[in-house]
Enzyme design. Structure first.
Site, PDB file in Angstrom:
ATOM      1  N   GLY A  41       0.785  -1.232   0.000  1.00 48.82           N
ATOM      2  CA  GLY A  41       0.000   0.000   0.000  1.00 48.82           C
ATOM      3  C   GLY A  41       0.813   1.276   0.000  1.00 48.82           C
ATOM      4  N   SER A  43       2.676   2.404  -2.535  1.00 46.99           N
ATOM      5  CA  SER A  43       2.876   3.020  -3.856  1.00 46.99           C
ATOM      6  C   SER A  43       1.807   2.548  -4.835  1.00 46.99           C
ATOM      7  CB  SER A  43       4.265   2.675  -4.413  1.00 46.99           C
ATOM      8  OG  SER A  43       4.383   1.272  -4.636  1.00 46.99           O
ATOM      9  N   GLY A  44       1.704   3.256  -5.949  1.00 43.48           N
ATOM     10  CA  GLY A  44       0.860   2.838  -7.057  1.00 43.48           C
ATOM     11  C   GLY A  44      -0.590   2.591  -6.696  1.00 43.48           C
ATOM     12  N   GLY A  46      -1.747   0.323  -4.911  1.00 44.89           N
ATOM     13  CA  GLY A  46      -1.902  -0.031  -3.502  1.00 44.89           C
ATOM     14  C   GLY A  46      -2.232   1.183  -2.658  1.00 44.89           C
ATOM     15  N   LEU A  93       7.182  -9.422   1.785  1.00 45.03           N
ATOM     16  CA  LEU A  93       6.524 -10.673   1.414  1.00 45.03           C
ATOM     17  C   LEU A  93       7.472 -11.719   0.852  1.00 45.03           C
ATOM     18  CD1 LEU A  93       3.330  -9.010   0.125  1.00 45.03           C
ATOM     19  CD2 LEU A  93       3.300 -10.969   1.664  1.00 45.03           C
ATOM     20  N   ASN A 119      -2.194  -7.224  -2.483  1.00 38.48           N
ATOM     21  CA  ASN A 119      -1.908  -6.360  -3.618  1.00 38.48           C
ATOM     22  C   ASN A 119      -0.433  -6.342  -4.021  1.00 38.48           C
ATOM     23  OD1 ASN A 119      -2.338  -3.643  -5.291  1.00 38.48           O
ATOM     24  ND2 ASN A 119      -0.692  -3.240  -3.805  1.00 38.48           N
ATOM     25  N   SER A 174      -3.453 -11.214 -12.548  1.00 35.88           N
ATOM     26  CA  SER A 174      -3.174 -10.456 -13.765  1.00 35.88           C
ATOM     27  C   SER A 174      -3.600 -11.277 -14.965  1.00 35.88           C
ATOM     28  CB  SER A 174      -1.675 -10.154 -13.868  1.00 35.88           C
ATOM     29  OG  SER A 174      -1.332  -9.656 -15.154  1.00 35.88           O
ATOM     30  N   TYR A 196      14.737 -20.533 -16.506  1.00 35.94           N
ATOM     31  CA  TYR A 196      13.990 -19.381 -15.995  1.00 35.94           C
ATOM     32  C   TYR A 196      13.657 -18.386 -17.102  1.00 35.94           C
ATOM     33  CZ  TYR A 196      12.908 -15.191 -13.222  1.00 35.94           C
ATOM     34  OH  TYR A 196      12.310 -14.076 -12.670  1.00 35.94           O
TER      35      TYR A 196
END
Length: 321
Positions: A41, A43-44, A46, A93, A119, A174, A196
């Site tokens: 939360g 930035s952006g 969030g 996270l 988020n 997404s 990867y």
């Protein structure tokens, strides 16, 4: 989801569309009796999600890795809404230890918990492992939120029992969940640098967000818990999430500008699913541009969802031993 509706912003069945803003979809909602956690939360979208929830009266806990940015987000929210109730807590996270510490700190505050908005995320990272030895996009976008939801679930259940108010969990997925590795999740090669792909690893983590939401929704329905779990695609928004591919994204935006959203529009679907009364009892669904949409076949694979749940549970257990 029609491209015409996406490009034009024409409302869908919900009455809202790609041009709707977070403030518009929550107009008239009184959230003064609710407490919400918004990860990422600081930035952006969030921050916009936290701002609009606070604007509607909710007590909001911003969970963020960067506490300086979180403090600035809180300052801006209070500047626009002086009566807003906003707290900030540290949460990384990508670290299961940090997730556990955050949950312990929140629970020690003895607050109710009505809404959990998962988020936060990272996108298109060069290959790297988290401190727990897990590929970073999977660790941050999925596994951290998987553990966080599990650690806070009893608090959400007790809140619904004591208040009679439906709890809501929202996972930010997404449309990129459609672009992943064959078979969806590379359980046996999760940390294999040789195979990867930063884009497919991101898609894998976003597919995991959907599968997690669907399986958690199934489990909660089975036990009769008054908590819904849904997934959303916020849309294409230029935010710090795209910092690892900024030049590429900026180039592509030139040719696809009609499909891009601003931040208030990008937070709209999240806020709708978190607060709108019309979605009471709706669970295990996927929303895009403020309307329910059908996700990929892999995202609807119940066996894959159960396999991911067990895999994630065992992975967390192996790290915490």
């Amino acid at each position: 989801m029609g491209l015409f509706r996406l490009a034009t912003g024409i409302p869908g069945p919900s009455g809202f569309g790609s041009a709707s803003t977070a403030e518009l979809v929550t107009a008239g909602v009184d959230a003064s009796h609710l407490t919400a956690i918004v990860t990422g939360g600081a930035s952006g979208i969030g921050t916009e999600t936290a701002r609009v929830l606070a604007l509607r009266g909710a007590r909001v806990i911003i969970a963020a890795r960067n506490m300086e940015a979180a403090s600035e987000a809180k300052r801006l929210i209070l500047q626009s809404s002086p009566s807003a109730r906003v707290d900030i807590l540290k949460l990384d996270l990508s670290s299961l230890k940090s997730v556990k510490e955050f949950a312990d700190e929140f629970l020690s505050m003895d607050l109710p918990l009505n809404i959990l908005i998962n988020n936060a995320g990272v996108m298109f990272c060069p290959f790297q492992l988290s401190e727990d030895g897990i590929e970073l996009q999977f660790a941050t976008n999925h596994l951290g939120h998987f553990l966080l939801a599990n650690l806070l679930l009893e608090k959400m259940k007790s809140t619904t029992r004591e208040t009679g108010i439906e709890g809501r969990i929202v996972n930010l997925s997404s449309i990129a969940h459609t672009y992943t590795y064959p078979n969806g999740i590379r359980f046996d090669k999760l940390n294999d640098k040789n195979v990867y792909s930063d884009k497919k690893a991101y898609g894998q983590s976003k597919l995991a967000n959907l599968l997690h939401a669907n399986e958690l929704s199934r489990r909660l329905m089975e036990e009769g818990a008054n908590i819904t779990v849904n997934s959303v695609h916020p849309g294409l928004i230029m935010t710090n999430l795209m910092r690892h591919s900024f030049q590429l994204i900026r180039f592509l935006k030139v040719f696809s500008y009609i499909f891009w959203k601003n931040i208030p529009q990008g937070a709209a679907t999240t806020c709708l699913v978190a607060l709108h009364p019309s979605l009471k009892g709706v669970t295990g669904k996927y929303f895009y541009d403020c309307n329910e949409e059908l996700p990929s076949k892999l995202a609807r694979d119940e066996a894959l969802a159960r396999k991911l749940w067990d895999f994630s549970k065992n992975l967390v257990k192996s790290v915490q031993q």
